[in-house]
Design a protein around this motif. Structure first.
Motif, PDB file in Angstrom:
ATOM      1  N   UNK A 189     103.282  36.951  -2.454  1.00  0.00           N
ATOM      2  CA  UNK A 189     103.302  36.921  -3.913  1.00  0.00           C
ATOM      3  C   UNK A 189     104.644  36.373  -4.417  1.00  0.00           C
ATOM      4  N   UNK A 190     105.744  36.793  -3.791  1.00  0.00           N
ATOM      5  CA  UNK A 190     107.059  36.319  -4.212  1.00  0.00           C
ATOM      6  C   UNK A 190     107.201  34.814  -3.974  1.00  0.00           C
ATOM      7  N   UNK A 191     106.673  34.334  -2.843  1.00  0.00           N
ATOM      8  CA  UNK A 191     106.715  32.898  -2.556  1.00  0.00           C
ATOM      9  C   UNK A 191     105.917  32.111  -3.596  1.00  0.00           C
ATOM     10  N   UNK A 192     104.753  32.623  -3.970  1.00  0.00           N
ATOM     11  CA  UNK A 192     103.924  31.964  -4.972  1.00  0.00           C
ATOM     12  C   UNK A 192     104.637  31.903  -6.326  1.00  0.00           C
ATOM     13  N   UNK A 193     105.291  32.993  -6.705  1.00  0.00           N
ATOM     14  CA  UNK A 193     106.004  33.024  -7.985  1.00  0.00           C
ATOM     15  C   UNK A 193     107.144  31.995  -7.988  1.00  0.00           C
ATOM     16  N   UNK A 194     107.889  31.930  -6.873  1.00  0.00           N
ATOM     17  CA  UNK A 194     108.999  30.975  -6.792  1.00  0.00           C
ATOM     18  C   UNK A 194     108.496  29.536  -6.878  1.00  0.00           C
ATOM     19  N   UNK A 195     107.381  29.245  -6.202  1.00  0.00           N
ATOM     20  CA  UNK A 195     106.830  27.889  -6.233  1.00  0.00           C
ATOM     21  C   UNK A 195     106.367  27.525  -7.644  1.00  0.00           C
ATOM     22  N   UNK A 196     105.766  28.485  -8.340  1.00  0.00           N
ATOM     23  CA  UNK A 196     105.292  28.208  -9.705  1.00  0.00           C
ATOM     24  C   UNK A 196     106.460  28.018 -10.662  1.00  0.00           C
TER      25      UNK A 196
ATOM     26  N   UNK B 178     104.322  23.978  -7.360  1.00  0.00           N
ATOM     27  CA  UNK B 178     103.015  24.536  -6.982  1.00  0.00           C
ATOM     28  C   UNK B 178     101.895  23.678  -7.559  1.00  0.00           C
ATOM     29  N   UNK B 179     101.099  23.090  -6.680  1.00  0.00           N
ATOM     30  CA  UNK B 179      99.918  22.351  -7.118  1.00  0.00           C
ATOM     31  C   UNK B 179      98.761  23.316  -7.330  1.00  0.00           C
ATOM     32  N   UNK B 180      97.694  22.808  -7.959  1.00  0.00           N
ATOM     33  CA  UNK B 180      96.523  23.661  -8.196  1.00  0.00           C
ATOM     34  C   UNK B 180      95.920  24.131  -6.888  1.00  0.00           C
ATOM     35  N   UNK B 181      95.859  23.230  -5.900  1.00  0.00           N
ATOM     36  CA  UNK B 181      95.312  23.603  -4.593  1.00  0.00           C
ATOM     37  C   UNK B 181      96.182  24.658  -3.927  1.00  0.00           C
TER      38      UNK B 181
ATOM     39  N   UNK C  43      96.986  30.148  -2.168  1.00  0.00           N
ATOM     40  CA  UNK C  43      97.870  31.317  -2.133  1.00  0.00           C
ATOM     41  C   UNK C  43      97.165  32.557  -2.669  1.00  0.00           C
ATOM     42  N   UNK C  44      96.401  32.375  -3.749  1.00  0.00           N
ATOM     43  CA  UNK C  44      95.665  33.522  -4.310  1.00  0.00           C
ATOM     44  C   UNK C  44      94.606  34.003  -3.324  1.00  0.00           C
ATOM     45  N   UNK C  45      93.897  33.065  -2.685  1.00  0.00           N
ATOM     46  CA  UNK C  45      92.905  33.455  -1.675  1.00  0.00           C
ATOM     47  C   UNK C  45      93.567  34.189  -0.518  1.00  0.00           C
ATOM     48  N   UNK C  46      94.789  33.784  -0.168  1.00  0.00           N
ATOM     49  CA  UNK C  46      95.505  34.481   0.898  1.00  0.00           C
ATOM     50  C   UNK C  46      95.839  35.914   0.476  1.00  0.00           C
ATOM     51  N   UNK C  47      96.223  36.092  -0.798  1.00  0.00           N
ATOM     52  CA  UNK C  47      96.482  37.446  -1.303  1.00  0.00           C
ATOM     53  C   UNK C  47      95.213  38.294  -1.293  1.00  0.00           C
ATOM     54  N   UNK C  48      94.100  37.677  -1.720  1.00  0.00           N
ATOM     55  CA  UNK C  48      92.815  38.389  -1.696  1.00  0.00           C
ATOM     56  C   UNK C  48      92.454  38.775  -0.272  1.00  0.00           C
ATOM     57  N   UNK C  49      92.721  37.859   0.666  1.00  0.00           N
ATOM     58  CA  UNK C  49      92.435  38.124   2.069  1.00  0.00           C
ATOM     59  C   UNK C  49      93.229  39.329   2.570  1.00  0.00           C
TER      60      UNK C  49
END
Length: 457
Positions: free
Chosen positions: A45-52, A57-60, A65-71
């Motif tokens: 989650x922290x990596x995703x926030x930094x990329x955004x 952070x691209x849409x893909x 990343x969200x699917x990985x969090x769900x996983x």
């Protein structure tokens, strides 16, 4: 005749049974693994926030990343089911019955249910992995995509086969439970002393180990006025073999009510001690028959949280619309959630309280009823009561006010209870309705409809 047990064999059996505690460290190891997944979740989650925030952070990337969090969350859910459900099933009971945060699935968990839930959880995780492949299809080889799809379909097929096979296994276990003779039952599986379990015949009659039998009868007003039972006989099953079907369920002659799948012994003992006229389930209720009722409220009540919260439930509607069925079904759910329940008609409660008053122990009787988290008062309104009996009902409702729960079924709204209880009605309904869910059922009598249909045929 009681069986003579070999002390050596018994000691050996207890020693083998105690080895189940060797599994306890394994579950605590899984708790540590759960902590690892918590760390992994927040790291991703922290990596995703930094990329955004940095704009890289691209849409893909965000979707993956969200699917990985769900996983990660779904795997953590799988771990919780294995830790809590596995420990409860194979090591020792945790004692969560009646706890406000008890998971819904844990109230009826067993080895078969646990296996099916784990299989479906694995299918869900596999679905997320496959979706990740499709989202990132440009960086996924056809070989990996093909085998990912094949493996996912294999998971689905195995889960379906496991769910299909669990049905016969549960049915076989239920038949084995029902076929046990009284001598083979454990003390916990018998009803409390002095009570006849629902579905068993009294002494002097041929005993039956099968569930109670629902028998049809004519439902006119005169039939409602039953002979007053011995106050000490409750909560035994009523002796009247013409007991009306609770709440308008299918009036097929001698139709055996199927047992709950894989019930635990303690819940079964509580259900038998409750004195239900027959076992009725929410799943068996014909929701299409009443012209209108609050299905969402009934579904929420089915979680039995209202008992823990010490709230009341009032079912109001014409005869034959399903009031007693729903009351019994909620009582069964409460028993399965670890609560003690007592069921009786209003006339039977009147006889019990009158007997206690005559013996000079009314206060003691009301205090003793506090041991039961839920009392069910059925058929209020079919027989008016004199002032003294109405006063007894007021004392019952007032004593349990904000202390324990009541379920009441009646053919008339609370505003017309003065027709039954006279001057005591306003004070009684005020306390009963203060913390209550009032469910109105509208429609024609189920029994009358079936009779009319039979005449037409």
């Amino acid at each position: 005749m009681a069986k003579v047990q070999n002390p050596t064999t018994t000691t050996l059996g207890y020693a083998l049974f105690a080895t189940r505690w060797l599994q306890a460290p394994l579950y605590f190891g899984l708790v540590a693994a759960q902590g690892v997944y918590v760390y992994k979740f927040f790291k991703e989650l922290w990596t995703l926030i930094l990329m955004c925030v940095s704009g890289h952070a691209t849409e893909t990337y965000v979707m993956l990343a969200v699917l990985k969090l769900v996983d990660v969350v779904m795997i953590a859910n799988l771990l919780i089911m294995v830790i809590v459900g596995g420990y409860e099933t194979f090591v020792s009971r945790i004692g969560l019955q009646g706890h406000r945060d008890q998971p819904e699935w844990l109230s009826h968990v067993n080895s078969n249910v646990l296996k099916v839930k784990l299989a479906t959880a694995i299918v869900g995780i596999s679905s997320v992995h496959l979706l990740q492949m499709f989202v990132d299809v440009h960086h996924t080889s056809q070989h990996a995509l093909l085998w990912g799809t094949v493996i996912h379909m294999a998971f689905i097929a195995s889960a379906a086969i496991l769910a299909y096979m669990s049905g016969p296994m549960v049915a076989h276990a239920d038949r084995g439970h029902a076929d046990r003779s009284p001598a083979d039952r454990s003390p916990a599986d018998r009803s409390p002393a002095g009570h006849t379990p629902a579905g068993h015949t009294p002494a002097g009659h041929t005993p039956s180990e099968h569930p109670p039998v629902v028998r049809p009868r004519e439902h006119d007003h005169a039939d409602r006025q039953r002979a007053k039972p011995d106050p000490e006989a409750l909560p035994a099953a009523p002796a009247d073999p013409r007991r009306p079907e609770p709440g308008g369920e299918s009036p097929v002659a001698a139709a055996a009510v199927p047992p709950q799948p894989h019930p635990d012994v303690d819940a079964e003992a509580r259900i038998r001690a409750a004195g239900f006229p027959a076992r009725k389930l929410l799943e068996d209720f014909d929701q299409q028959h009443p012209r209108g009722f609050d299905r969402e409220t009934v579904a929420r009540l089915g979680k039995a949280d209202f008992v823990t919260a010490r709230r009341n439930v009032v079912f109001v509607g014409p005869p034959g619309t399903g009031k007693t069925h729903l009351a019994v079904a909620l009582g069964v759910r409460a028993c399965q959630a670890g609560h003690r329940v007592l069921f009786a008609t209003a006339a039977e409660w009147a006889a019990r309280l009158a007997g206690a008053r005559a013996a000079g122990r009314l206060d003691a009787e009301l205090t003793a009823l506090d041991d039961h988290s839920l009392l069910i008062v059925d058929e209020v309104g079919y027989t008016p009561f004199d002032a003294a009996t109405a006063g007894l009902f007021f004392q019952l409702v007032a004593h349990r006010y904000e202390r324990a729960s009541l379920i009441v079924t009646s053919d008339r709204p609370l505003g017309r209870w003065d027709e039954v209880f006279g001057p005591s009605a306003p004070a009684m309904t005020d306390r009963l309705a203060h913390h209550a869910e009032i469910v109105r059922l509208d429609g024609d009598s189920y029994r009358t409809r079936r009779a009319t249909s039979a005449w037409a045929d």
